[in-house]
Write a protein that holds these residues in place. Structure first.
Motif, PDB file in Angstrom:
ATOM      1  N   PHE A 200       3.158   5.242  23.491  1.00  0.00           N
ATOM      2  CA  PHE A 200       4.143   4.918  22.451  1.00  0.00           C
ATOM      3  C   PHE A 200       5.410   4.406  23.154  1.00  0.00           C
ATOM      4  N   PRO A 212       1.373   2.266  18.235  1.00  0.00           N
ATOM      5  CA  PRO A 212       0.686   0.969  18.422  1.00  0.00           C
ATOM      6  C   PRO A 212       0.662   0.106  17.152  1.00  0.00           C
ATOM      7  N   ASN A 215       4.790   1.466  13.790  1.00  0.00           N
ATOM      8  CA  ASN A 215       5.483   2.442  12.938  1.00  0.00           C
ATOM      9  C   ASN A 215       6.479   3.231  13.787  1.00  0.00           C
ATOM     10  N   CYS A 239       2.077   7.585   7.749  1.00  0.00           N
ATOM     11  CA  CYS A 239       0.767   7.356   8.383  1.00  0.00           C
ATOM     12  C   CYS A 239      -0.360   7.253   7.356  1.00  0.00           C
ATOM     13  N   CYS A 242      -2.276   4.017   7.187  1.00  0.00           N
ATOM     14  CA  CYS A 242      -2.716   3.444   8.470  1.00  0.00           C
ATOM     15  C   CYS A 242      -4.244   3.579   8.611  1.00  0.00           C
ATOM     16  N   ARG A 249      -3.975  10.776  14.580  1.00  0.00           N
ATOM     17  CA  ARG A 249      -3.371  12.066  14.243  1.00  0.00           C
ATOM     18  C   ARG A 249      -4.019  13.254  14.937  1.00  0.00           C
TER      19      ARG A 249
END
Ligand code: SF4
Length: 355
Positions: A200, A212, A215, A239, A242, A249
């Motif tokens: 990240f 990636p 967000n 999320c 996504c 997650r």
């Protein structure tokens, strides 16, 4: 014979002189104690037949000895709060040995033999046997012991990812006496996982991370982990929509990994870990770290396969340490004979040295 260039530190699990079936938890020990007590009672009531009085005496002594051992084990396990923990076990043949898993996944009562090896001729510069399966906390003591025994630090110190915890990385940077080459546990796996927090991107100005998918993960609060180590918690804003949420997650540290927005925990020590990763990924770093495999692995192979040392003869931590030190001395003498036989002959030929 010591090059003082690369020092590799690694541990190997060696079987204790202990029967794996004698490894019992509190329940098992109490059950056996009951059985022994019943047998003793029957023996004293003459309910068991013996060929002669001598046999009876011998059996009685044996049962009493076993009972005493089981009583001691019961007390030790109670002291260790084993009433509610079935996993806490005591080995009745060598109580100081612990169940450990070796590289093949086999579980045995073992000891963990730590080695510090110089890479020039694979001379052992320090050894220590411990009774815990984990290598963590052994890096600095082994490096210091090697320095004490040889008189000098090595230029580089190499160990695998089982040695450091997060704080070790800052301590390694503070220690100026050697250059460390030690990866963290997730260094290799995170390279192939784009949802690892390490991939990240951080924006210092806004104090946010970008995942990636682009967000944003914003700072939520400072928290402490189970080891009491402070870290900063960042959380993604949305999320749910996504497509990669399931893959991503599961990396969250929170309990409900599969629900909610992705979180990452950022530690102060992460910067030192990143610098270590960069060092290990550099051309020089790779070459140096490769020396670990060709130094310490052959030593384990030589000891276990060629010399047949797969189990301790003695019992108890103090005695197995003596045994392992003798083995290390024998290993080093072999190295002298193999590589410096002439120098040794000359040395021994000088009467002053012998005196
Ligand atoms: S689950 Fe959230 S944090 Fe992870 S990639 Fe998707 S949007 Fe980004």
């Amino acid at each position: 014979m010591i090059g003082f260039e690369n020092l590799s530190i690694d541990g190997q699990k060696i079987k204790a002189n202990a029967n794996v079936f004698q490894n019992k938890n509190l329940k098992g020990i109490r059950k056996e104690k009951e059985k022994i007590e019943k047998l003793l009672k029957r023996l004293l009531n003459n309910e068991i037949e013996f060929k002669n009085e001598d046999d009876k005496k011998k059996k009685k002594k044996k049962l009493e000895r076993r009972k005493k051992k089981l009583e001691q084990a019961t007390q030790l396990l109670i002291d260790a709060e084993a009433e509610d923990d079935d996993k806490l076990r005591y080995n009745l043949t060598d109580p100081e040995a612990k169940i450990m898993q070796d590289k093949r996944g086999v579980k045995n009562p073992d000891y963990n033999a730590q080695n510090a090896v110089d890479d020039k001729f694979q001379v052992l510069t320090a050894v220590n046997v411990i009774d815990t399966p984990s290598d963590s906390e052994q890096l600095f003591p082994m490096k210091e012991e090697s320095e004490k025994n040889t008189g000098d630090p090595h230029k580089n110190t190499l160990a695998d990812c089982g040695y450091p915890d997060k704080e070790t990385f800052t301590q390694m940077e503070e220690d100026q006496s050697t250059e460390y080459y030690v990866p963290d546990r997730s260094m290799h796996s995170s390279k192939n996982d784009k949802y690892s927090k390490w991939n990240f991107k951080y924006n210092e100005e806004q104090d946010v991370y970008f995942c990636p998918q682009g967000n944003k993960l914003v700072f939520i609060r400072t928290c402490k982990d189970s080891n009491g180590l402070e870290n900063r918690l960042y959380q993604a804003e949305d999320c749910e929509h996504c497509d990669d949420k399931d893959k991503c997650r599961k990396n969250s540290k929170n309990k409900s990994k599969k629900i909610g927005n992705r979180t990452i925990n950022v530690y102060l020590q992460d910067e030192a870990i990143k610098r270590m990763r960069e060092k290990l990924d550099s051309e020089d770093g790779k070459k140096i770290y490769q020396r670990r495999m060709s130094t310490v692995e052959p030593l384990h192979g030589d000891m276990q396969k060629n010399r047949g040392f797969i189990q301790f003869v003695l019992r108890g931590l103090e005695k197995v340490n003596i045994e392992y030190n003798l083995l290390a001395i024998a290993h080093n003498i072999r190295k002298i004979i193999l590589h410096r036989a002439d120098a040794l002959k000359k040395y021994l030929g000088n009467a002053q040295n012998i005196a």
